[in-house]
Design a protein around this motif. Structure first.
Motif, PDB file in Angstrom:
ATOM      1  N   THR A   1       0.771  -1.214   0.021  1.00 13.59           N
ATOM      2  CA  THR A   1       0.009   0.006  -0.109  1.00 13.59           C
ATOM      3  C   THR A   1       0.812   1.214  -0.036  1.00 13.59           C
ATOM      4  O   THR A   1       0.606   2.280  -0.936  1.00 13.59           O
TER       5      THR A   1
ATOM      6  N   ALA B   1      -9.097   1.911  -0.251  1.00 18.09           N
ATOM      7  CA  ALA B   1      -9.782   0.930   0.319  1.00 18.09           C
ATOM      8  C   ALA B   1     -10.048  -0.336  -0.449  1.00 18.09           C
ATOM      9  O   ALA B   1     -10.174  -1.378  -0.183  1.00 18.09           O
TER      10      ALA B   1
ATOM     11  N   THR C   1      -7.238  -2.399  -1.066  1.00 14.10           N
ATOM     12  CA  THR C   1      -6.658  -3.328  -0.078  1.00 14.10           C
ATOM     13  C   THR C   1      -7.821  -4.220   0.432  1.00 14.10           C
ATOM     14  O   THR C   1      -7.763  -4.836   1.462  1.00 14.10           O
TER      15      THR C   1
ATOM     16  N   MET D   1     -11.094  -3.660   1.316  1.00 16.36           N
ATOM     17  CA  MET D   1     -11.588  -3.104   2.685  1.00 16.36           C
ATOM     18  C   MET D   1     -12.791  -2.045   2.282  1.00 16.36           C
ATOM     19  O   MET D   1     -12.779  -1.412   1.253  1.00 16.36           O
TER      20      MET D   1
ATOM     21  N   SER E   1     -14.018   1.641   3.313  1.00 15.80           N
ATOM     22  CA  SER E   1     -13.378   2.909   3.689  1.00 15.80           C
ATOM     23  C   SER E   1     -12.976   3.132   5.206  1.00 15.80           C
ATOM     24  O   SER E   1     -11.848   3.446   5.514  1.00 15.80           O
TER      25      SER E   1
ATOM     26  N   PHE F   1     -10.220   0.734   6.183  1.00 14.27           N
ATOM     27  CA  PHE F   1      -9.014   0.992   5.563  1.00 14.27           C
ATOM     28  C   PHE F   1      -8.527   2.044   6.597  1.00 14.27           C
ATOM     29  O   PHE F   1      -7.069   2.050   6.762  1.00 14.27           O
ATOM     30  N   CYS F   2      -9.004   3.221   6.654  1.00 18.13           N
ATOM     31  CA  CYS F   2      -8.552   4.236   7.540  1.00 18.13           C
ATOM     32  C   CYS F   2      -8.039   3.984   9.077  1.00 18.13           C
ATOM     33  O   CYS F   2      -6.993   4.134   9.411  1.00 18.13           O
TER      34      CYS F   2
ATOM     35  N   TRP G   1      -7.089   0.664   9.701  1.00 19.68           N
ATOM     36  CA  TRP G   1      -5.974  -0.198   9.634  1.00 19.68           C
ATOM     37  C   TRP G   1      -4.801   0.522   9.230  1.00 19.68           C
ATOM     38  O   TRP G   1      -3.821   0.293   9.576  1.00 19.68           O
ATOM     39  N   PHE G   2      -4.827   1.638   8.484  1.00 19.52           N
ATOM     40  CA  PHE G   2      -3.793   2.518   7.965  1.00 19.52           C
ATOM     41  C   PHE G   2      -3.050   3.366   9.201  1.00 19.52           C
ATOM     42  O   PHE G   2      -1.904   3.273   9.360  1.00 19.52           O
TER      43      PHE G   2
END
Length: 290
Positions: free
Chosen positions: A182, A200, A203, A205, A207, A210-211, A213-214
């Motif tokens: 990523t 997202a 990956t 996911m 949204s 994703f936010c 997780w990141f």
């Protein structure tokens, strides 16, 4: 670029450390990590350095100690492709010093390096030791490596880089590869429109997931990471080219000049034009060329 967990395999190579020189027209995004500690010295070149969640510019004589499994990459200024980028790199395991009681103090340095250490003004003696590394024999290199590490240990003029410590285990290797894939994609596409929804989708996911997780994985929100990466790239263009501020804004992926100016000033506490006055590209070019 395929994400890489670099396997140096020192034991298989029957080596205590790995030393190599980098000479390339361009240092491309290569977001990776490895168990070995790494010392990177930029002989010539300029661009943006990513160590953990630290995103900062680098120039000639940049010296950084990267701790075990700390993700990192150096990315050249795109407009500097006509200039060869040169670096010296030494990779080693902290364990090689365990058999020497006199070197136990080095462990404090290696613990600090888990966040990455930037040595602000390396002493001439240290730079000479690093530069002569490729010209001496294996046994002499072992002696030189001890001297180099000692010089780093006693140097108080250094800063920690990342605010997050990265510990990679076998159980999270799949997640680590996902992070590397990523972040590498982001660094390779800073000039394009990168949205939360797009990332997202890449990956697999939603949204919101994703936010979350990141942020948990990188230590910065996606938007913050993207903006800092873009602004650091913009700084390089401001300092090293004659491109207009508007051209730089669009080249770095901003859709409007006003958004670029606001973001730049928020991160750098100066407008792009004020920044250019402090770092005129012609002066910088002369300095780097010395």
């Amino acid at each position: 670029m395929k994400p890489i967990v670099e396997k140096i395999r020192l034991k298989e190579l029957k080596k205590s450390f790995n030393f190599f020189k980098v000479e390339k027209e361009y240092l491309e995004p290569y977001w990776h990590h490895h168990p070995e500690i790494e010392l990177t010295f930029i002989v010539k070149g300029q661009g943006t350095r990513f160590v953990g969640n630290s995103i900062l510019p680098y120039f000639e004589n940049d010296l950084v100690l990267v701790g075990s499994n700390l993700p990192h990459t150096w990315v050249s200024v795109l407009d500097a492709k006509n200039e060869v980028q040169k670096a010296f790199v030494v990779q080693f395991s902290a364990e090689i010093f365990n058999q020497f009681p006199e070197c136990q103090q080095f462990q404090n340095l290696f613990n600090e390096a888990k966040k990455g250490l930037h040595f602000i003004a390396p002493k001439p003696k240290l730079i000479r030791l690093i530069k002569k590394f490729s010209k001496i024999s294996g046994p002499e290199q072992i002696s030189a490596l001890v001297q180099i590490i000692y010089q780093l240990y006693v140097d108080s003029n250094k800063n920690s880089l990342s605010t997050k410590i990265y510990n990679k285990g076998i159980d999270n290797e799949k997640n680590q590869n996902k992070i590397e894939k990523t972040t590498t994609y982001i660094l390779e596409n800073l000039n394009k429109k990168l949205t939360v929804n797009l990332m997202a989708e890449r990956t697999n996911m939603v949204s919101q997931s994703f936010c979350r997780w990141f942020k948990n994985s990188v230590g910065l929100s996606f938007i913050t990471y993207l903006n800092i990466a873009r602004i650091e790239h913009a700084c390089q263009l401001v300092m090293t080219t004659e491109m207009s501020i508007q051209e730089i804004a669009f080249d770095c992926g901003f859709e409007s000049l006003s958004h670029f100016n606001r973001t730049f000033k928020k991160i750098k506490e100066k407008s792009p034009r004020e920044f250019r006055k402090v770092w005129p590209h012609k002066t910088l070019a002369k300095t780097i060329g010395k």
